[in-house]
Write a protein that holds these residues in place. Structure first.
Motif, PDB file in Angstrom:
ATOM      1  N   HIS A  77       6.062   1.664 -11.618  1.00  0.00           N
ATOM      2  CA  HIS A  77       6.184   1.661 -13.065  1.00  0.00           C
ATOM      3  C   HIS A  77       6.022   3.091 -13.594  1.00  0.00           C
ATOM      4  CE1 HIS A  77       5.949   0.323 -17.069  1.00  0.00           C
ATOM      5  NE2 HIS A  77       5.495  -0.869 -16.851  1.00  0.00           N
TER       6      HIS A  77
ATOM      7  N   GLY B 109       5.078   4.061 -16.333  1.00  0.00           N
ATOM      8  CA  GLY B 109       3.843   4.190 -17.103  1.00  0.00           C
ATOM      9  C   GLY B 109       2.681   4.719 -16.281  1.00  0.00           C
ATOM     10  N   GLN B 110       2.661   4.342 -14.981  1.00  0.00           N
ATOM     11  CA  GLN B 110       1.601   4.827 -14.094  1.00  0.00           C
ATOM     12  C   GLN B 110       1.636   6.353 -14.028  1.00  0.00           C
ATOM     13  OE1 GLN B 110      -0.333   2.748 -11.609  1.00  0.00           O
ATOM     14  NE2 GLN B 110       0.031   1.489 -13.392  1.00  0.00           N
TER      15      GLN B 110
ATOM     16  N   ILE C 163      -1.729   8.550  -6.792  1.00  0.00           N
ATOM     17  CA  ILE C 163      -1.231   7.359  -7.472  1.00  0.00           C
ATOM     18  C   ILE C 163       0.068   6.854  -6.859  1.00  0.00           C
ATOM     19  CG2 ILE C 163      -0.465   6.437  -9.687  1.00  0.00           C
ATOM     20  CD1 ILE C 163      -2.211   8.718 -10.945  1.00  0.00           C
TER      21      ILE C 163
ATOM     22  N   PRO D 165       0.064   6.272  -2.492  1.00  0.00           N
ATOM     23  CA  PRO D 165      -0.735   5.132  -2.012  1.00  0.00           C
ATOM     24  C   PRO D 165      -0.152   3.791  -2.447  1.00  0.00           C
ATOM     25  CG  PRO D 165      -2.170   6.829  -2.924  1.00  0.00           C
ATOM     26  CD  PRO D 165      -0.763   7.233  -3.257  1.00  0.00           C
ATOM     27  N   THR D 166       0.299   3.713  -3.701  1.00  0.00           N
ATOM     28  CA  THR D 166       0.861   2.453  -4.176  1.00  0.00           C
ATOM     29  C   THR D 166       2.187   2.155  -3.487  1.00  0.00           C
ATOM     30  OG1 THR D 166       0.145   3.362  -6.294  1.00  0.00           O
ATOM     31  CG2 THR D 166       0.972   1.139  -6.295  1.00  0.00           C
TER      32      THR D 166
ATOM     33  N   ALA E 109      -7.978  -0.927   0.604  1.00  0.00           N
ATOM     34  CA  ALA E 109      -9.244  -1.590   0.307  1.00  0.00           C
ATOM     35  C   ALA E 109      -9.063  -2.752  -0.651  1.00  0.00           C
ATOM     36  CB  ALA E 109     -10.223  -0.568  -0.281  1.00  0.00           C
ATOM     37  N   ARG E 110      -8.195  -2.554  -1.656  1.00  0.00           N
ATOM     38  CA  ARG E 110      -8.025  -3.588  -2.668  1.00  0.00           C
ATOM     39  C   ARG E 110      -7.496  -4.878  -2.056  1.00  0.00           C
ATOM     40  NH1 ARG E 110      -3.463  -3.811  -4.389  1.00  0.00           N
ATOM     41  NH2 ARG E 110      -3.446  -5.966  -4.053  1.00  0.00           N
TER      42      ARG E 110
ATOM     43  N   LYS F 138     -10.220  -6.609  -0.086  1.00  0.00           N
ATOM     44  CA  LYS F 138     -11.263  -7.283  -0.860  1.00  0.00           C
ATOM     45  C   LYS F 138     -10.728  -8.453  -1.667  1.00  0.00           C
ATOM     46  CE  LYS F 138     -13.924  -3.017  -1.385  1.00  0.00           C
ATOM     47  NZ  LYS F 138     -14.055  -1.864  -2.262  1.00  0.00           N
ATOM     48  N   LEU F 139      -9.505  -8.306  -2.188  1.00  0.00           N
ATOM     49  CA  LEU F 139      -9.017  -9.347  -3.080  1.00  0.00           C
ATOM     50  C   LEU F 139      -7.994 -10.256  -2.428  1.00  0.00           C
ATOM     51  CD1 LEU F 139      -8.608  -7.419  -6.451  1.00  0.00           C
ATOM     52  CD2 LEU F 139     -10.577  -8.633  -5.567  1.00  0.00           C
TER      53      LEU F 139
ATOM     54  N   THR G 153      -4.829  -9.916  -2.438  1.00  0.00           N
ATOM     55  CA  THR G 153      -3.570 -10.031  -3.178  1.00  0.00           C
ATOM     56  C   THR G 153      -2.655  -8.868  -2.817  1.00  0.00           C
ATOM     57  OG1 THR G 153      -4.578  -8.800  -4.987  1.00  0.00           O
ATOM     58  CG2 THR G 153      -4.569 -11.202  -5.157  1.00  0.00           C
TER      59      THR G 153
ATOM     60  N   LEU H  30       0.253  -6.003  -4.142  1.00  0.00           N
ATOM     61  CA  LEU H  30       0.536  -5.242  -5.370  1.00  0.00           C
ATOM     62  C   LEU H  30       1.783  -5.770  -6.062  1.00  0.00           C
ATOM     63  CD1 LEU H  30      -0.200  -1.507  -4.616  1.00  0.00           C
ATOM     64  CD2 LEU H  30      -1.180  -2.904  -6.397  1.00  0.00           C
TER      65      LEU H  30
END
Lengths: 220, 242, 227
Positions: free
Chosen positions: C117, C119-120, C138, C141-142, C218-219, C222-223, C225, C227
């Motif tokens: 995006h 916007g990021q 930003i 990594p994404t 990590a996200r 932990k979650l 989900t 991206l």
């Protein structure tokens, strides 16, 4: 004496063209025969029978988990111990077929499954038989989705025919090695071979991308 | 005292379409200015020009002493003095709330880990979300994400804060929590420029209101102009807004 | 069928197989890492806005994707040698495989970068981060997390592709098998064994990539989900 083109003599060009014909032949066999078996694989992958599904999944995983070269070796060197005649052409054709079938099967399974669930249900509600549903409703839609990645995979097929050179199949790469052994000009020779493959593959790549764009536009 | 933000005869077009047609205004330190107007009036463009997200065609913009309209301006210095909050929050999804907030202080201002974490705690307390410091953006509601976005901008200690329709993407019940934070900031003396549709909020919090129409300031004054608009255009706009 | 399977060759030849396997693993890992770095560089170049860079990377990608790996390796090993650049078989294999997988990686990572995006990036810019910092903290990594499964699949295919290096005299697993079968006259058993070994390697690699992904993202760990 006819001058040589790009440093390759006319005699060698003739040999290259013969090799090109075999490259195309193997590619076509891989696509047609592989496509036929691949279609069966795709249908089997979404079959209601657990056994059929298991067989198809095993086949796909086996082929996708081994190098094409090893598959060709198993067929070319391995099968003759059972008394089977296995000339390079036969081994290459069978290997290309098995290889393409696994990958095309997976691509097409994905396309079948990406036809919205609602279409399957609508067909059922119209009391269509299983095969009628597949033929009249699902396949036509899956076909449209399948064209770009299938054309894209044809590029893989053409490139992979080069592996057949290792078992003595006289396609383009094999002829290239022969020419190199005669002229000792590996850089020029193999660049020209690469160029010929590029001429074969690039139009297919371009077409696949174009079809993909048209499909996305149509979908919106 | 020189103004913190100053626009002088600013023109900007997008291709053949003129959007700002000679805009001029000033914002003093500590002022809260609400920029209102219909879609296409140029208000969002004007706001984005302040932080150089859009380049102007002609005219002069000076922000915190930086010549924004100068093409050779050092953007990094400008953006340490200006904080901006977007309509779609734009939090970094792969980072926790703390990491979102401490990213810039650590990379730009070379803050160390401990002081950055302290800073994060401080700004999160300001927006009322201390307990969410280790959460990921996707675990937060829209209102919470927007408040984290505000905290993230505050962490760089800007001299002026820009808000670009920050509640437009929120459900009504989540809007209030964000507006309360903005009101707090205003009371603490932050210089702010808000592009907003929330007329009632603008009437509550703004020192000055600028009503833009077709790329120019059509009417401006204190927050009273919202209750007693002078021009016909503002009259019809406010009638619609409330 | 009067053929009796005989896997006894394994008893004597397993060291040779193990060495070949080890080189296969080394080739795959080295080319994966180098190819990933090359691909990232090219993806960044082709999304940088510079038309020249985009054209150069585009040309590189098209040439690699439309020519066979075998021919590419021949150009590196035999072709460059005739120009004076002599590399060992293993080095040529790593170079050729890296250049090959670099092109595929570049396309995949580029798609990841372009899916981010805008916007990021604006948010990062407005926080006074430099272009490189926005890229490193930003965008990349994404992007890499988004395309990670596609990348992992490509690298498993690369490992299978190392078998082609046998044709430029690299002593990896397929080359070892060829030598063993010409010694023992048990081609079917020998090639069946290495087919099984490649299968095991495929599974191992997929597991390795899964574990790496859990560690790096990590996200997601932990979650749970995406991206």
């Amino acid at each position: 004496m006819i001058a040589s083109l790009l440093g390759i003599s006319p005699a060698h060009w003739a040999a290259l063209l013969a090799g090109l014909k075999w490259t195309i032949f193997l590619s076509v066999v891989g696509f047609l025969a592989g496509g036929l078996v691949g279609f069966i694989v795709a249908l089997s992958r979404i079959s209601d029978s657990v056994v059929v599904r298991a067989v198809a999944v095993t086949y796909v995983n086996l082929i996708q988990g081994t190098p094409l070269l090893v598959l060709m070796f198993v067929l070319y060197f391995g099968l003759p111990v059972f008394g089977l005649e296995m000339p390079p052409l036969a081994a290459a054709c069978i290997a290309m077929t098995m290889f393409s079938a696994a990958y095309l099967g997976e691509i097409w399974r994905g396309c079948l499954q990406s036809v919205p669930r609602t279409q399957w249900e609508a067909a059922d509600c119209l009391a269509l038989a299983r095969w009628e549903r597949m033929l009249l409703v699902i396949l036509p839609q899956a076909l449209r989705i399948a064209v770009p990645p299938t054309v894209g995979f044809m590029v893989q097929i053409v490139k992979n025919t080069s592996v057949a050179s290792v078992i003595g199949m006289a396609e383009m790469t094999y002829i290239g090695k022969l020419i190199n052994n005669a002229t000792f000009q590996p850089f020029r020779t193999y660049l020209i071979i690469a160029g010929l493959y590029f001429l074969l593959c690039y139009p297919l790549s371009w077409l696949s991308r174009r079809l993909e764009r048209k499909l996305n536009v149509a979908h919106r | 005292m020189s103004p913190i933000v100053s626009f002088r005869d600013v023109h900007k077009s997008f291709g053949a379409v003129p959007v700002l047609k000679g805009l001029s205004f000033e914002i003093e330190k500590g002022q809260v200015v609400a920029l209102i107007g219909r879609s296409g009036s140029g208000k969002s463009t004007a706001l984005r020009c302040v932080d150089r997200l859009e380049k102007v065609d002609s005219g002069e913009i000076i922000v915190c002493g930086h010549r924004v309209s100068d093409p050779k301006i050092e953007l990094r210095k400008l953006r340490q003095d200006v904080g901006i909050v977007f309509q779609s929050y734009n939090l970094f999804p792969h980072l926790t709330v703390e990491q979102n907030i401490t990213l810039a202080p650590r990379w730009v201002k070379k803050a160390n880990r401990t002081s950055a974490r302290e800073l994060a705690k401080e700004v999160l307390a300001q927006v009322g979300l201390s307990e969410k410091i280790d959460a990921y953006p996707e675990q937060l509601s829209g209102g919470q994400q927007q408040r984290v976005a505000i905290a993230r901008s505050l962490a760089m200690r800007p001299q002026v804060m820009l808000f670009d329709e920050v509640t437009s993407a929120l459900d009504p019940q989540l809007t209030e929590e964000v507006l309360r934070v903005i009101e707090q900031l205003a009371k603490q003396g932050m210089t702010m420029l808000l592009v907003t549709h929330e007329m009632a909020f603008a009437a509550r919090v703004a020192d000055r209101v600028i009503f833009m129409h077709e790329g120019l300031i059509h009417e401006t004054g204190s927050r009273d102009i919202l209750r007693n608009p002078a021009t016909a255009e503002l009259k019809s706009f406010v009638g619609v807004g409330l | 069928m009067d053929y009796s399977f005989d896997f006894s060759f394994l008893r004597d030849y397993w060291p040779m197989l193990a060495e070949g396997l080890w080189l296969t693993v080394q080739l795959a890992l080295m080319a994966t890492v180098a190819g990933f770095l090359l691909g990232t560089l090219c993806a960044v170049a082709s999304t940088s806005g510079s038309r020249i860079l985009r054209a150069i990377v585009g040309l590189y990608v098209e040439i690699i994707r439309n020519t066979p790996l075998l021919v590419q390796l021949f150009v590196v090993y035999f072709g460059l040698a005739s120009l004076g650049l002599k590399f060992s078989a293993t080095t040529s294999a790593v170079i050729g495989l890296t250049i090959n997988i670099g092109a595929y990686s570049s396309e995949i990572i580029r798609a990841g970068i372009e899916s981010i995006h805008k916007g990021q990036i604006e948010a990062g810019d407005c926080l006074a981060l430099s272009r490189w910092q926005v890229l490193a903290t930003i965008v990349l990594p994404t992007a890499v997390e988004k395309v990670y499964p596609a990348l992992a699949s490509q690298y498993v295919l690369l490992m299978l592709g190392t078998s082609i290096a046998s044709q430029i005299s690299a002593e990896e697993m397929t080359a070892a098998a060829s030598r063993i079968q010409s010694d023992t006259f048990r081609p079917f058993e020998v090639f069946l064994v290495i087919a099984a070994l490649y299968l095991l390697l495929s599974f191992a690699m997929r597991g390795l990539f899964w574990a790496l992904g859990q560690f790096a993202f990590a996200r997601r760990r932990k979650l749970g989900t995406t991206l």
